[in-house]
Design a protein around this motif. Structure first.
Motif, PDB file in Angstrom:
ATOM      1  N   GLY A 193       0.793  -1.219   0.000  1.00 51.28           N
ATOM      2  CA  GLY A 193       0.000   0.000   0.000  1.00 51.28           C
ATOM      3  C   GLY A 193       0.826   1.270   0.000  1.00 51.28           C
ATOM      4  O   GLY A 193       0.287   2.363  -0.190  1.00 51.28           O
ATOM      5  N   GLY A 194       2.124   1.137   0.171  1.00 53.10           N
ATOM      6  CA  GLY A 194       3.006   2.295   0.190  1.00 53.10           C
ATOM      7  C   GLY A 194       3.331   2.817  -1.200  1.00 53.10           C
ATOM      8  O   GLY A 194       2.877   2.275  -2.217  1.00 53.10           O
ATOM      9  N   SER A 195       4.131   3.876  -1.230  1.00 57.21           N
ATOM     10  CA  SER A 195       4.486   4.530  -2.487  1.00 57.21           C
ATOM     11  C   SER A 195       5.990   4.740  -2.581  1.00 57.21           C
ATOM     12  O   SER A 195       6.672   4.890  -1.567  1.00 57.21           O
ATOM     13  CB  SER A 195       3.788   5.891  -2.590  1.00 57.21           C
ATOM     14  OG  SER A 195       2.389   5.749  -2.610  1.00 57.21           O
ATOM     15  N   LEU A 196       6.467   4.760  -3.802  1.00 56.31           N
ATOM     16  CA  LEU A 196       7.858   5.113  -4.099  1.00 56.31           C
ATOM     17  C   LEU A 196       7.888   5.895  -5.403  1.00 56.31           C
ATOM     18  O   LEU A 196       7.038   5.683  -6.274  1.00 56.31           O
ATOM     19  CB  LEU A 196       8.732   3.866  -4.252  1.00 56.31           C
ATOM     20  CG  LEU A 196       9.156   3.112  -2.996  1.00 56.31           C
ATOM     21  CD1 LEU A 196       9.854   1.816  -3.375  1.00 56.31           C
ATOM     22  CD2 LEU A 196      10.048   3.960  -2.118  1.00 56.31           C
ATOM     23  N   ARG A 197       8.875   6.739  -5.530  1.00 54.63           N
ATOM     24  CA  ARG A 197       9.078   7.469  -6.786  1.00 54.63           C
ATOM     25  C   ARG A 197      10.485   7.185  -7.274  1.00 54.63           C
ATOM     26  O   ARG A 197      11.466   7.560  -6.633  1.00 54.63           O
ATOM     27  CB  ARG A 197       8.904   8.974  -6.572  1.00 54.63           C
ATOM     28  CG  ARG A 197       8.882   9.766  -7.879  1.00 54.63           C
ATOM     29  CD  ARG A 197       9.005  11.242  -7.606  1.00 54.63           C
ATOM     30  NE  ARG A 197       8.614  12.048  -8.739  1.00 54.63           N
ATOM     31  CZ  ARG A 197       8.984  13.325  -8.911  1.00 54.63           C
ATOM     32  NH1 ARG A 197       9.736  13.904  -7.996  1.00 54.63           N
ATOM     33  NH2 ARG A 197       8.581  13.997  -9.973  1.00 54.63           N
ATOM     34  N   LEU A 198      10.571   6.505  -8.383  1.00 51.93           N
ATOM     35  CA  LEU A 198      11.859   6.204  -8.982  1.00 51.93           C
ATOM     36  C   LEU A 198      12.255   7.316  -9.942  1.00 51.93           C
ATOM     37  O   LEU A 198      11.407   7.901 -10.617  1.00 51.93           O
ATOM     38  CB  LEU A 198      11.800   4.880  -9.734  1.00 51.93           C
ATOM     39  CG  LEU A 198      11.313   3.660  -8.953  1.00 51.93           C
ATOM     40  CD1 LEU A 198      11.405   2.414  -9.823  1.00 51.93           C
ATOM     41  CD2 LEU A 198      12.064   3.488  -7.663  1.00 51.93           C
ATOM     42  N   SER A 199      13.555   7.573  -9.996  1.00 54.40           N
ATOM     43  CA  SER A 199      14.091   8.567 -10.919  1.00 54.40           C
ATOM     44  C   SER A 199      15.144   7.923 -11.807  1.00 54.40           C
ATOM     45  O   SER A 199      15.833   6.991 -11.395  1.00 54.40           O
ATOM     46  CB  SER A 199      14.731   9.724 -10.151  1.00 54.40           C
ATOM     47  OG  SER A 199      13.794  10.383  -9.335  1.00 54.40           O
ATOM     48  N   CYS A 200      15.262   8.445 -13.005  1.00 51.03           N
ATOM     49  CA  CYS A 200      16.285   7.983 -13.937  1.00 51.03           C
ATOM     50  C   CYS A 200      16.918   9.215 -14.577  1.00 51.03           C
ATOM     51  O   CYS A 200      16.268   9.933 -15.346  1.00 51.03           O
ATOM     52  CB  CYS A 200      15.675   7.101 -15.006  1.00 51.03           C
ATOM     53  SG  CYS A 200      16.831   6.610 -16.322  1.00 51.03           S
ATOM     54  N   ALA A 201      18.163   9.468 -14.228  1.00 53.66           N
ATOM     55  CA  ALA A 201      18.891  10.594 -14.803  1.00 53.66           C
ATOM     56  C   ALA A 201      19.432  10.178 -16.159  1.00 53.66           C
ATOM     57  O   ALA A 201      20.165   9.188 -16.267  1.00 53.66           O
ATOM     58  CB  ALA A 201      20.016  11.017 -13.880  1.00 53.66           C
TER      59      ALA A 201
END
Length: 121
Positions: free
Chosen positions: A15-23
């Motif tokens: 139920g949690g959230s994450l935000r992935l980034s890609c430079a």
């Protein structure tokens, strides 16, 4: 030389959230397709979301939970993941290719090193 560097992985509860980034660096052609793939232990790498020519697509398994976006000013690709489930766990990879989008990992020429996502029940 195209380089992709992912970050933002971690461990969350169901139920949690994450935000992935890609430079992204080294891309001079705006017609690249950018995508997020994931791979769980013992399973094939599967496409999760992709963006190309201002169009965005997500796999049915993550529809309404995951969103792909990009910040062209900073050359960063994002994957917002909400309502995470244990089956979402795995290594997440950013990928790019000049020859259009595909859901097949073998069609992508450039890859990041991956970022790990763990979801506990």
């Amino acid at each position: 030389q195209v380089q992709l560097v992912e970050s933002g992985g971690g461990s969350v509860q169901t139920g949690g959230s994450l935000r992935l980034s890609c430079a992204v660096s080294g891309v001079t052609d705006k017609t690249y397709c950018f995508a997020w793939f994931r791979q769980a232990p013992g399973k094939e790498r599967e496409g999760v979301a992709q963006t190309h020519a201002n169009r965005r697509f997500v796999d049915d398994s993550v529809r309404f939970r995951f969103t792909i976006s990009e910040d062209k000013a900073s050359n960063t690709l994002f994957l917002q993941m909400n309502n995470l489930k244990p089956e979402d766990a795995g290594m997440y990879y950013c990928a790019a290719d000049l020859n259009g989008c595909s859901w097949k990992a073998s069609d992508f020429a450039y890859w990041g090193q991956g970022t790990q996502v763990t979801v506990s029940s």
